[in-house]
Design an enzyme around this catalytic site. Structure first.
Site, PDB file in Angstrom:
ATOM      1  N   ASP A 187       0.851  -1.195   0.000  1.00  0.00           N
ATOM      2  CA  ASP A 187       0.000   0.000   0.000  1.00  0.00           C
ATOM      3  C   ASP A 187       0.886   1.243   0.000  1.00  0.00           C
ATOM      4  OD1 ASP A 187      -1.761   2.085   0.367  1.00  0.00           O
ATOM      5  OD2 ASP A 187      -2.918   1.087   1.932  1.00  0.00           O
ATOM      6  N   HIS A 192       0.268   7.972   3.804  1.00  0.00           N
ATOM      7  CA  HIS A 192       0.969   7.359   4.915  1.00  0.00           C
ATOM      8  C   HIS A 192       2.459   7.722   4.971  1.00  0.00           C
ATOM      9  CE1 HIS A 192      -2.713   5.132   5.309  1.00  0.00           C
ATOM     10  NE2 HIS A 192      -2.580   4.663   4.087  1.00  0.00           N
ATOM     11  N   ILE A 207      -0.720   9.413   8.392  1.00  0.00           N
ATOM     12  CA  ILE A 207      -1.381   8.492   9.314  1.00  0.00           C
ATOM     13  C   ILE A 207      -0.933   7.056   9.023  1.00  0.00           C
ATOM     14  CG2 ILE A 207      -3.388   9.983   9.576  1.00  0.00           C
ATOM     15  CD1 ILE A 207      -4.927   8.095   7.700  1.00  0.00           C
ATOM     16  N   GLY A 210      -4.698   1.663   8.147  1.00  0.00           N
ATOM     17  CA  GLY A 210      -5.659   0.956   8.980  1.00  0.00           C
ATOM     18  C   GLY A 210      -5.366  -0.527   9.060  1.00  0.00           C
TER      19      GLY A 210
END
Length: 284
Positions: A187, A192, A207, A210
Protein backbone atom coordinates in the site's frame (compact mmCIF):
# COMPACT_ATOMS: atom_id res chain seq x y z
CA UNK A 1 -24.76 7.13 -11.50
CA UNK A 2 -21.14 6.19 -10.70
CA UNK A 3 -22.18 2.95 -8.96
CA UNK A 4 -24.52 0.55 -10.76
CA UNK A 5 -25.16 -1.93 -7.95
CA UNK A 6 -26.79 -4.63 -10.10
CA UNK A 7 -24.08 -4.45 -12.75
CA UNK A 8 -21.30 -4.47 -10.14
CA UNK A 9 -22.60 -7.56 -8.34
CA UNK A 10 -23.28 -9.40 -11.61
CA UNK A 11 -19.84 -8.70 -13.08
CA UNK A 12 -17.52 -11.62 -13.72
CA UNK A 13 -14.83 -11.95 -11.05
CA UNK A 14 -11.30 -10.92 -11.93
CA UNK A 15 -8.68 -13.59 -11.54
CA UNK A 16 -4.95 -13.22 -10.96
CA UNK A 17 -2.10 -15.49 -9.98
CA UNK A 18 -0.21 -14.37 -6.89
CA UNK A 19 2.86 -15.69 -5.13
CA UNK A 20 4.77 -14.95 -1.96
CA UNK A 21 7.77 -16.26 -0.06
CA UNK A 22 9.21 -16.03 3.42
CA UNK A 23 10.67 -12.57 2.74
CA UNK A 24 7.20 -11.15 2.00
CA UNK A 25 5.88 -12.66 5.22
CA UNK A 26 8.82 -11.43 7.30
CA UNK A 27 8.53 -7.92 5.84
CA UNK A 28 4.83 -7.86 6.68
CA UNK A 29 5.46 -9.00 10.25
CA UNK A 30 8.23 -6.41 10.70
CA UNK A 31 5.82 -3.76 9.44
CA UNK A 32 3.51 -4.72 12.32
CA UNK A 33 6.28 -4.19 14.87
CA UNK A 34 7.38 -7.82 15.21
CA UNK A 35 10.92 -8.57 16.29
CA UNK A 36 11.11 -6.57 19.50
CA UNK A 37 13.06 -7.87 21.39
CA UNK A 38 14.90 -9.32 18.39
CA UNK A 39 16.03 -12.49 20.17
CA UNK A 40 12.77 -13.25 21.98
CA UNK A 41 11.75 -16.81 20.99
CA UNK A 42 8.13 -15.64 20.81
CA UNK A 43 9.11 -13.03 18.23
CA UNK A 44 11.30 -15.35 16.17
CA UNK A 45 8.18 -17.15 14.93
CA UNK A 46 7.45 -13.91 13.06
CA UNK A 47 10.95 -13.04 11.87
CA UNK A 48 13.15 -16.12 11.43
CA UNK A 49 12.54 -18.19 8.31
CA UNK A 50 13.41 -21.51 10.00
CA UNK A 51 10.65 -20.94 12.60
CA UNK A 52 8.24 -18.88 10.54
CA UNK A 53 4.47 -18.94 11.08
CA UNK A 54 2.14 -16.71 9.08
CA UNK A 55 -0.26 -14.35 10.81
CA UNK A 56 -3.63 -14.78 9.01
CA UNK A 57 -3.95 -11.04 8.37
CA UNK A 58 -1.09 -11.49 5.86
CA UNK A 59 -3.93 -12.37 3.47
CA UNK A 60 -4.70 -8.63 3.21
CA UNK A 61 -1.32 -7.89 1.60
CA UNK A 62 -0.58 -11.12 -0.31
CA UNK A 63 -0.14 -10.20 -3.95
CA UNK A 64 0.47 -6.60 -2.82
CA UNK A 65 -3.19 -6.26 -1.85
CA UNK A 66 -4.26 -6.25 -5.49
CA UNK A 67 -7.71 -7.66 -4.74
CA UNK A 68 -9.15 -4.44 -3.31
CA UNK A 69 -7.57 -2.27 -6.00
CA UNK A 70 -8.92 -4.57 -8.69
CA UNK A 71 -12.38 -4.55 -7.14
CA UNK A 72 -12.64 -0.77 -7.41
CA UNK A 73 -12.23 -0.99 -11.18
CA UNK A 74 -14.82 -3.70 -11.83
CA UNK A 75 -17.78 -2.97 -14.18
CA UNK A 76 -20.48 -0.88 -12.54
CA UNK A 77 -18.06 1.03 -10.33
CA UNK A 78 -16.74 4.45 -11.26
CA UNK A 79 -15.88 6.36 -8.10
CA UNK A 80 -13.68 9.23 -7.00
CA UNK A 81 -10.93 7.70 -4.88
CA UNK A 82 -10.94 10.84 -2.73
CA UNK A 83 -14.45 9.83 -1.57
CA UNK A 84 -13.39 6.31 -0.63
CA UNK A 85 -12.85 5.15 2.96
CA UNK A 86 -11.90 1.70 4.21
CA UNK A 87 -14.72 1.03 6.65
CA UNK A 88 -14.13 -2.55 7.76
CA UNK A 89 -12.23 -5.75 7.10
CA UNK A 90 -12.88 -9.45 7.56
CA UNK A 91 -10.44 -12.31 6.95
CA UNK A 92 -11.50 -15.95 7.07
CA UNK A 93 -8.76 -18.55 6.77
CA UNK A 94 -9.66 -22.05 5.60
CA UNK A 95 -6.31 -23.53 6.68
CA UNK A 96 -2.95 -22.15 7.81
CA UNK A 97 -1.26 -19.93 5.23
CA UNK A 98 2.09 -21.39 4.13
CA UNK A 99 5.22 -19.26 4.38
CA UNK A 100 5.81 -19.71 0.65
CA UNK A 101 3.15 -20.32 -1.93
CA UNK A 102 1.34 -19.60 -5.15
CA UNK A 103 -2.41 -19.14 -5.47
CA UNK A 104 -5.14 -18.01 -7.80
CA UNK A 105 -7.01 -15.04 -6.38
CA UNK A 106 -10.45 -13.95 -7.56
CA UNK A 107 -11.92 -10.52 -6.85
CA UNK A 108 -15.55 -9.51 -7.09
CA UNK A 109 -18.15 -7.16 -5.63
CA UNK A 110 -20.08 -9.37 -3.21
CA UNK A 111 -22.65 -6.70 -2.26
CA UNK A 112 -23.50 -3.01 -2.54
CA UNK A 113 -25.36 -1.44 0.37
CA UNK A 114 -27.19 1.88 0.60
CA UNK A 115 -26.34 3.77 3.80
CA UNK A 116 -28.16 6.95 2.79
CA UNK A 117 -25.26 9.40 2.49
CA UNK A 118 -22.84 6.73 1.35
CA UNK A 119 -22.69 3.46 -0.52
CA UNK A 120 -20.81 0.49 0.91
CA UNK A 121 -19.05 -1.90 -1.44
CA UNK A 122 -18.15 -5.32 -0.11
CA UNK A 123 -15.10 -6.30 -2.16
CA UNK A 124 -14.39 -10.01 -1.79
CA UNK A 125 -11.13 -11.71 -2.68
CA UNK A 126 -10.77 -15.46 -2.45
CA UNK A 127 -7.50 -17.34 -2.80
CA UNK A 128 -6.94 -21.02 -3.49
CA UNK A 129 -3.93 -23.16 -4.34
CA UNK A 130 -3.60 -26.72 -5.62
CA UNK A 131 -4.74 -28.05 -2.24
CA UNK A 132 -7.93 -25.99 -2.14
CA UNK A 133 -9.22 -22.73 -0.61
CA UNK A 134 -6.79 -20.68 1.50
CA UNK A 135 -8.61 -17.52 2.56
CA UNK A 136 -11.53 -15.18 1.93
CA UNK A 137 -11.15 -11.42 2.41
CA UNK A 138 -14.04 -8.98 2.62
CA UNK A 139 -13.14 -5.29 2.51
CA UNK A 140 -15.99 -2.90 3.28
CA UNK A 141 -15.41 0.28 1.29
CA UNK A 142 -17.46 3.39 2.05
CA UNK A 143 -18.00 5.71 -0.91
CA UNK A 144 -19.20 9.07 0.35
CA UNK A 145 -21.99 10.77 -1.57
CA UNK A 146 -23.06 7.63 -3.46
CA UNK A 147 -25.93 6.43 -1.26
CA UNK A 148 -29.63 7.11 -1.60
CA UNK A 149 -30.23 4.79 -4.56
CA UNK A 150 -32.85 2.69 -2.78
CA UNK A 151 -30.77 -0.41 -2.18
CA UNK A 152 -30.59 -2.68 0.84
CA UNK A 153 -29.06 -1.08 3.92
CA UNK A 154 -27.07 -4.18 4.77
CA UNK A 155 -26.14 -5.77 8.11
CA UNK A 156 -25.27 -3.68 11.15
CA UNK A 157 -22.11 -4.05 13.21
CA UNK A 158 -21.59 -6.28 16.22
CA UNK A 159 -22.31 -3.57 18.79
CA UNK A 160 -21.85 -6.06 21.61
CA UNK A 161 -22.24 -4.92 25.19
CA UNK A 162 -18.79 -5.34 26.68
CA UNK A 163 -18.09 -5.58 30.37
CA UNK A 164 -16.53 -2.49 31.91
CA UNK A 165 -13.37 -4.41 32.80
CA UNK A 166 -11.72 -6.43 30.01
CA UNK A 167 -10.06 -9.77 30.70
CA UNK A 168 -6.78 -8.53 29.27
CA UNK A 169 -5.30 -5.17 28.29
CA UNK A 170 -2.01 -4.67 26.46
CA UNK A 171 -0.32 -1.63 24.94
CA UNK A 172 1.61 -1.61 21.71
CA UNK A 173 3.76 1.33 20.59
CA UNK A 174 3.68 2.46 16.98
CA UNK A 175 7.16 3.35 15.80
CA UNK A 176 7.73 6.71 14.13
CA UNK A 177 8.83 4.95 10.93
CA UNK A 178 6.29 2.13 11.03
CA UNK A 179 4.10 3.38 8.19
CA UNK A 180 7.19 3.74 6.00
CA UNK A 181 8.05 0.09 6.59
CA UNK A 182 4.51 -1.25 6.34
CA UNK A 183 3.88 0.44 2.97
CA UNK A 184 6.61 -1.74 1.43
CA UNK A 185 4.12 -4.63 1.65
CA UNK A 186 2.07 -3.01 -1.12
CA UNK A 187 0.00 0.00 0.00
CA UNK A 188 2.04 2.95 -1.33
CA UNK A 189 -0.66 5.56 -0.72
CA UNK A 190 1.25 8.82 -0.04
CA UNK A 191 -1.22 9.58 2.76
CA UNK A 192 0.97 7.36 4.92
CA UNK A 193 4.32 8.93 4.03
CA UNK A 194 4.05 12.41 2.47
CA UNK A 195 3.30 15.25 4.95
CA UNK A 196 2.11 17.59 2.18
CA UNK A 197 -0.30 14.99 0.80
CA UNK A 198 -1.55 14.26 4.31
CA UNK A 199 -2.28 17.97 4.91
CA UNK A 200 -4.28 18.13 1.68
CA UNK A 201 -6.30 15.17 2.95
CA UNK A 202 -7.06 17.01 6.20
CA UNK A 203 -4.41 15.56 8.53
CA UNK A 204 -1.56 17.49 10.09
CA UNK A 205 0.83 14.60 9.39
CA UNK A 206 0.80 11.16 7.72
CA UNK A 207 -1.38 8.49 9.31
CA UNK A 208 -0.78 4.78 9.85
CA UNK A 209 -2.44 2.31 7.50
CA UNK A 210 -5.66 0.96 8.98
CA UNK A 211 -4.63 -2.54 7.95
CA UNK A 212 -1.38 -2.10 9.88
CA UNK A 213 -3.37 -1.44 13.05
CA UNK A 214 -5.53 -4.42 12.06
CA UNK A 215 -2.49 -6.71 11.88
CA UNK A 216 -0.92 -5.32 15.06
CA UNK A 217 -4.12 -6.07 16.94
CA UNK A 218 -4.38 -9.65 15.70
CA UNK A 219 -0.74 -10.23 16.66
CA UNK A 220 -1.46 -8.90 20.16
CA UNK A 221 -4.41 -11.29 20.53
CA UNK A 222 -2.40 -14.26 19.24
CA UNK A 223 0.52 -13.52 21.55
CA UNK A 224 -1.59 -12.76 24.63
CA UNK A 225 -4.28 -15.43 24.45
CA UNK A 226 -3.34 -18.09 21.88
CA UNK A 227 0.28 -18.77 22.76
CA UNK A 228 1.29 -17.49 19.33
CA UNK A 229 -0.49 -20.45 17.70
CA UNK A 230 -1.71 -18.69 14.59
CA UNK A 231 -3.19 -21.90 13.16
CA UNK A 232 -5.93 -21.60 15.81
CA UNK A 233 -7.31 -18.40 14.26
CA UNK A 234 -10.38 -18.97 12.11
CA UNK A 235 -11.63 -15.48 11.30
CA UNK A 236 -11.04 -11.86 12.21
CA UNK A 237 -13.24 -8.86 11.58
CA UNK A 238 -13.19 -5.20 12.55
CA UNK A 239 -14.66 -1.78 11.86
CA UNK A 240 -12.21 1.08 11.39
CA UNK A 241 -13.40 3.73 13.85
CA UNK A 242 -10.53 6.23 13.77
CA UNK A 243 -6.98 6.96 12.66
CA UNK A 244 -3.60 6.27 14.25
CA UNK A 245 -0.52 8.47 13.94
CA UNK A 246 3.00 6.99 13.97
CA UNK A 247 4.56 7.50 17.40
CA UNK A 248 1.31 6.85 19.28
CA UNK A 249 0.46 3.94 21.56
CA UNK A 250 -2.38 1.49 20.96
CA UNK A 251 -4.32 0.26 23.97
CA UNK A 252 -5.83 -3.11 23.10
CA UNK A 253 -8.59 -4.42 25.37
CA UNK A 254 -9.73 -8.04 25.08
CA UNK A 255 -12.85 -9.79 26.34
CA UNK A 256 -12.62 -13.57 26.12
CA UNK A 257 -15.48 -15.94 25.35
CA UNK A 258 -16.01 -19.51 24.23
CA UNK A 259 -14.04 -19.74 20.99
CA UNK A 260 -13.84 -16.01 20.44
CA UNK A 261 -12.26 -12.78 21.63
CA UNK A 262 -13.91 -9.38 21.37
CA UNK A 263 -11.51 -6.49 21.09
CA UNK A 264 -11.51 -2.68 21.30
CA UNK A 265 -8.52 -0.54 20.33
CA UNK A 266 -7.92 3.09 21.29
CA UNK A 267 -5.15 5.67 20.96
CA UNK A 268 -3.67 6.34 24.40
CA UNK A 269 -2.24 9.79 23.73
CA UNK A 270 -5.51 11.16 22.31
CA UNK A 271 -7.69 10.48 25.34
CA UNK A 272 -8.60 6.94 24.28
CA UNK A 273 -9.81 7.98 20.83
CA UNK A 274 -11.44 4.92 19.22
CA UNK A 275 -9.39 3.18 16.53
CA UNK A 276 -10.93 -0.29 15.99
CA UNK A 277 -14.45 -1.22 17.05
CA UNK A 278 -16.85 -4.16 16.60
CA UNK A 279 -13.78 -6.38 16.52
CA UNK A 280 -14.04 -10.16 16.79
CA UNK A 281 -11.42 -12.92 16.58
CA UNK A 282 -12.79 -16.46 16.29
CA UNK A 283 -10.47 -19.33 17.15
CA UNK A 284 -10.35 -23.04 17.92
Amino acid sequence: MPIDAAKAVAAEPRTAEISWDHKDVQLYHLGLGAGAPATDPAELRYTLESRLHVLPSFATVAGAGAGVVGGLSLPGIDVDLAAVLHGGQTVRVHRPIPAEGRAVQTSKVAAVYDKGKAAVLVLRTEAADDEGPLWTNDAEIFVRGEGGFGGERGPSGLHADLAAVPNHTVERPVRENQALLYRLSGDRNPLHADPEFARKAGFDRPILHGLCTYGMTLKAVADTLLGGEMARIRSYRTRFAGVVFPGETLRIRMWTGDGHVRVAVTAVERDEAPVLADTLVEHS
